[in-house]
Design a protein around this motif. Sequence first.
Motif, PDB file in Angstrom:
ATOM      1  N   GLY A  28       0.784  -1.214   0.000  1.00  0.00           N
ATOM      2  CA  GLY A  28       0.000   0.000   0.000  1.00  0.00           C
ATOM      3  C   GLY A  28       0.823   1.274   0.000  1.00  0.00           C
ATOM      4  N   GLU A  29       2.112   1.165  -0.296  1.00  0.00           N
ATOM      5  CA  GLU A  29       2.970   2.330  -0.530  1.00  0.00           C
ATOM      6  C   GLU A  29       3.246   3.203   0.683  1.00  0.00           C
ATOM      7  OE1 GLU A  29       4.241   3.068  -3.535  1.00  0.00           O
ATOM      8  OE2 GLU A  29       2.951   2.126  -5.033  1.00  0.00           O
ATOM      9  N   THR A  30       2.300   3.326   1.563  1.00  0.00           N
ATOM     10  CA  THR A  30       2.400   4.407   2.536  1.00  0.00           C
ATOM     11  C   THR A  30       3.166   4.053   3.806  1.00  0.00           C
ATOM     12  OG1 THR A  30       0.282   3.675   3.400  1.00  0.00           O
ATOM     13  CG2 THR A  30       0.253   5.488   1.833  1.00  0.00           C
ATOM     14  N   THR A  31       3.136   2.803   4.172  1.00  0.00           N
ATOM     15  CA  THR A  31       3.600   2.465   5.517  1.00  0.00           C
ATOM     16  C   THR A  31       5.108   2.623   5.680  1.00  0.00           C
ATOM     17  OG1 THR A  31       3.822   0.183   4.825  1.00  0.00           O
ATOM     18  CG2 THR A  31       1.758   0.798   5.864  1.00  0.00           C
ATOM     19  N   ASP A  32       5.541   2.676   6.917  1.00  0.00           N
ATOM     20  CA  ASP A  32       6.961   2.699   7.270  1.00  0.00           C
ATOM     21  C   ASP A  32       7.685   1.508   6.687  1.00  0.00           C
ATOM     22  OD1 ASP A  32       6.413   4.841   8.728  1.00  0.00           O
ATOM     23  OD2 ASP A  32       7.075   4.049  10.652  1.00  0.00           O
ATOM     24  N   VAL A  33       6.942   0.419   6.596  1.00  0.00           N
ATOM     25  CA  VAL A  33       7.536  -0.834   6.159  1.00  0.00           C
ATOM     26  C   VAL A  33       8.239  -0.651   4.818  1.00  0.00           C
ATOM     27  CG1 VAL A  33       6.894  -3.113   5.330  1.00  0.00           C
ATOM     28  CG2 VAL A  33       5.936  -2.247   7.449  1.00  0.00           C
ATOM     29  N   VAL A  34       7.578   0.050   3.908  1.00  0.00           N
ATOM     30  CA  VAL A  34       8.154   0.225   2.581  1.00  0.00           C
ATOM     31  C   VAL A  34       9.390   1.110   2.625  1.00  0.00           C
ATOM     32  CG1 VAL A  34       7.747   1.178   0.293  1.00  0.00           C
ATOM     33  CG2 VAL A  34       5.947  -0.121   1.429  1.00  0.00           C
ATOM     34  N   SER A  35       9.267   2.246   3.308  1.00  0.00           N
ATOM     35  CA  SER A  35      10.361   3.205   3.266  1.00  0.00           C
ATOM     36  C   SER A  35      11.541   2.774   4.116  1.00  0.00           C
ATOM     37  CB  SER A  35       9.861   4.574   3.718  1.00  0.00           C
ATOM     38  OG  SER A  35       9.206   4.467   4.968  1.00  0.00           O
ATOM     39  N   LYS A  36      11.300   2.097   5.233  1.00  0.00           N
ATOM     40  CA  LYS A  36      12.387   1.846   6.174  1.00  0.00           C
ATOM     41  C   LYS A  36      12.856   0.403   6.246  1.00  0.00           C
ATOM     42  CE  LYS A  36      11.029   5.535   9.330  1.00  0.00           C
ATOM     43  NZ  LYS A  36      10.324   5.768  10.602  1.00  0.00           N
ATOM     44  N   GLU A  37      12.016  -0.541   5.881  1.00  0.00           N
ATOM     45  CA  GLU A  37      12.342  -1.910   6.240  1.00  0.00           C
ATOM     46  C   GLU A  37      12.635  -2.818   5.063  1.00  0.00           C
ATOM     47  OE1 GLU A  37      10.943  -3.521   9.594  1.00  0.00           O
ATOM     48  OE2 GLU A  37      10.485  -1.633  10.570  1.00  0.00           O
ATOM     49  N   MET A  38      12.690  -2.250   3.862  1.00  0.00           N
ATOM     50  CA  MET A  38      12.981  -3.101   2.716  1.00  0.00           C
ATOM     51  C   MET A  38      14.407  -2.875   2.223  1.00  0.00           C
ATOM     52  SD  MET A  38       9.504  -3.544   0.527  1.00  0.00           S
ATOM     53  CE  MET A  38       9.781  -2.171  -0.529  1.00  0.00           C
ATOM     54  N   TYR A  39      15.011  -3.939   1.755  1.00  0.00           N
ATOM     55  CA  TYR A  39      16.320  -3.834   1.128  1.00  0.00           C
ATOM     56  C   TYR A  39      16.117  -3.530  -0.358  1.00  0.00           C
ATOM     57  CZ  TYR A  39      19.544  -5.237   4.802  1.00  0.00           C
ATOM     58  OH  TYR A  39      20.326  -5.261   5.918  1.00  0.00           O
ATOM     59  N   SER A  40      16.152  -2.240  -0.694  1.00  0.00           N
ATOM     60  CA  SER A  40      15.920  -1.831  -2.074  1.00  0.00           C
ATOM     61  C   SER A  40      17.191  -1.224  -2.650  1.00  0.00           C
ATOM     62  CB  SER A  40      14.796  -0.797  -2.138  1.00  0.00           C
ATOM     63  OG  SER A  40      13.592  -1.353  -1.637  1.00  0.00           O
ATOM     64  N   PHE A  41      17.345  -1.365  -3.961  1.00  0.00           N
ATOM     65  CA  PHE A  41      18.530  -0.814  -4.628  1.00  0.00           C
ATOM     66  C   PHE A  41      18.206  -0.650  -6.108  1.00  0.00           C
ATOM     67  CE2 PHE A  41      19.684  -4.780  -6.743  1.00  0.00           C
ATOM     68  CZ  PHE A  41      19.027  -5.719  -5.959  1.00  0.00           C
ATOM     69  N   GLU A  42      19.017   0.146  -6.762  1.00  0.00           N
ATOM     70  CA  GLU A  42      18.839   0.325  -8.198  1.00  0.00           C
ATOM     71  C   GLU A  42      19.795  -0.582  -8.951  1.00  0.00           C
ATOM     72  OE1 GLU A  42      19.035   4.248  -9.689  1.00  0.00           O
ATOM     73  OE2 GLU A  42      17.200   4.884  -8.671  1.00  0.00           O
ATOM     74  N   ASP A  43      19.296  -1.226  -9.989  1.00  0.00           N
ATOM     75  CA  ASP A  43      20.204  -1.994 -10.835  1.00  0.00           C
ATOM     76  C   ASP A  43      20.832  -1.048 -11.867  1.00  0.00           C
ATOM     77  OD1 ASP A  43      18.393  -1.555 -12.852  1.00  0.00           O
ATOM     78  OD2 ASP A  43      17.858  -3.653 -13.140  1.00  0.00           O
ATOM     79  N   ARG A  44      21.635  -1.592 -12.753  1.00  0.00           N
ATOM     80  CA  ARG A  44      22.387  -0.711 -13.660  1.00  0.00           C
ATOM     81  C   ARG A  44      21.490   0.031 -14.632  1.00  0.00           C
ATOM     82  NH1 ARG A  44      27.873  -4.176 -14.929  1.00  0.00           N
ATOM     83  NH2 ARG A  44      28.207  -4.792 -12.765  1.00  0.00           N
ATOM     84  N   GLY A  45      20.292  -0.485 -14.859  1.00  0.00           N
ATOM     85  CA  GLY A  45      19.377   0.208 -15.740  1.00  0.00           C
ATOM     86  C   GLY A  45      18.547   1.266 -15.020  1.00  0.00           C
ATOM     87  N   GLY A  46      18.817   1.450 -13.724  1.00  0.00           N
ATOM     88  CA  GLY A  46      18.087   2.451 -12.969  1.00  0.00           C
ATOM     89  C   GLY A  46      16.761   1.953 -12.417  1.00  0.00           C
ATOM     90  N   GLU A  47      16.497   0.653 -12.549  1.00  0.00           N
ATOM     91  CA  GLU A  47      15.261   0.071 -12.046  1.00  0.00           C
ATOM     92  C   GLU A  47      15.383  -0.185 -10.546  1.00  0.00           C
ATOM     93  OE1 GLU A  47      11.638  -1.469 -13.430  1.00  0.00           O
ATOM     94  OE2 GLU A  47      13.222  -2.255 -14.723  1.00  0.00           O
ATOM     95  N   SER A  48      14.352   0.144  -9.792  1.00  0.00           N
ATOM     96  CA  SER A  48      14.384  -0.122  -8.355  1.00  0.00           C
ATOM     97  C   SER A  48      13.971  -1.574  -8.087  1.00  0.00           C
ATOM     98  CB  SER A  48      13.455   0.831  -7.612  1.00  0.00           C
ATOM     99  OG  SER A  48      13.491   0.537  -6.225  1.00  0.00           O
ATOM    100  N   LEU A  49      14.881  -2.308  -7.468  1.00  0.00           N
ATOM    101  CA  LEU A  49      14.627  -3.706  -7.138  1.00  0.00           C
ATOM    102  C   LEU A  49      14.657  -3.871  -5.623  1.00  0.00           C
ATOM    103  CD1 LEU A  49      16.998  -5.418  -9.746  1.00  0.00           C
ATOM    104  CD2 LEU A  49      14.639  -4.657 -10.045  1.00  0.00           C
TER     105      LEU A  49
END
Length: 415
Positions: A58-79
């Motif tokens: 649901g995009e909004t929660t703390d879970v998304v912003s703070k608790e996920m291991y996210s990174f950009e790949d070489r094409g700039g895609e957020s994984l």
Amino acid sequence: MSKKTPQAIRGTQDIFGPEAEAFAHVVETFERIRRLYRFRRVEMPVFERTEVFARSLGETTDVVSKEMYSFEDRGGESLTLRPEFTAGIARAYLTNGWQQHAPLKVATHGPLFRYERPQKGRYRQFHQIDAEVIGAGEPQADVELLAMADQLLRALGITDVTLHLNTLGDGASREAWRAALVEHFRAVRGELSEESQERLEKNPLRILDSKDPRDKPFLADAPKIDDFLSDEAQAFFAAVTSGLDAAGVKWVRAPALVRGLDYYRHTAFEFIPDAGSASAAALGAQSTVLGGGRYDGLIESLGGPPTPAVGWAAGIERLAMLVGAREEPRADAVIVVENDARLADAIALLGRLRQAGFASELLASGSPKKRFDKARKIPAHVLVSFPVAETGETIRLLGDGSPTAAALETLVRGR
RNA sequence: GCGACCAUAGCUCAGCUGGUUAGAGCGCCGGUUUGUGGUACCGGAGGUCACGGGUUCGAACCCCGUUGGUCGCCCCA
């Protein structure tokens, strides 16, 4: 340790020996039970486009912003490294046309990643077993899943946990209950803990399981879901509970057991250690061993057609803690070379034993005089020694009297 | 993000109110003993006492900071 040695990442673990055996035992038991219930094995990627998880949350929660291991790949895609199995499985269901298999029963296990402060029973890389039924809207699916969970725990010898069961109703029931809760708690807002005042805005259902003593007085007379359930929702829950009774699964009603996310409907459940039990002590502040529920709204939020689904997951590390450390399996044969001139004979014998299916290992390094004593300390059905030349013997055998030992002696002597 | 506690050999730990060259058990390496035998003994390797600063005649020990760990809070898909 040298300063130059890189350290392990915070919240990761290196599991070894008896604890690794317990971990493997959990996975093996799960695989066995999953076959009994005819759940099909799936292998999933450990990472996905970030939106797979962000949209499910649901995009909004703390879970998304703070608790996920996210990174950009070489094409700039957020994984994002998967923080749960369900969203990825739902995505696969849609992108691979698995609708044709509905209702689809699948199971998997593997590592998950959440950026959290580590503590007992919580790691940044952890592991879960997981079971889902997608495309089944009948309460019977919930019952089957819960029966499987219950049998798994029994098979693991975990008997001091109990199924806590609740219903969140259908969409309309759930919203009505939520509104009533907000109204109830807003009236006493100033007397709630700071955390619960915050929760009132973000996630009011969570106030119900607050640990803060300041909140406790207002929990008992809070609105109950049962007063807001539609006839259909009541009938659904009744079908689940009667199915559990028929299946012989013990459960208790847990009216404060909630799920924060909007896509959850109807059944929500957790297996929780009984108060004061050994399992409760082993888990520290973590209380849930296995949890899940019905998520009829999820697949739509990923752009799919309305699709009912229900599932659960359980932390392998937590289950392993309850199972306790397990002995590493005993060797069938240990071969010790006391006379280095016999090394080739020993290697040949080792190969024959392994080909014949006997778990075997060879000791041929270090002080020859101490090898025998070292070999003696390794648990095995048979100890085979190639002794020093002066004794006149070519081979010595020391068995433990088991059938395995007898078979091995025949094999070793009869060459 | 917040808090409490902790950090001495490969492992588990001792090290007194600050006082010579920092210890034990286990494990590892070598030797003696034993020789159907998991024995006993002797010896050896292995430590920048997490790191950096401070106090002191003197710091593993006291103070500050950093890093790491453990447990809890928050969060919990």
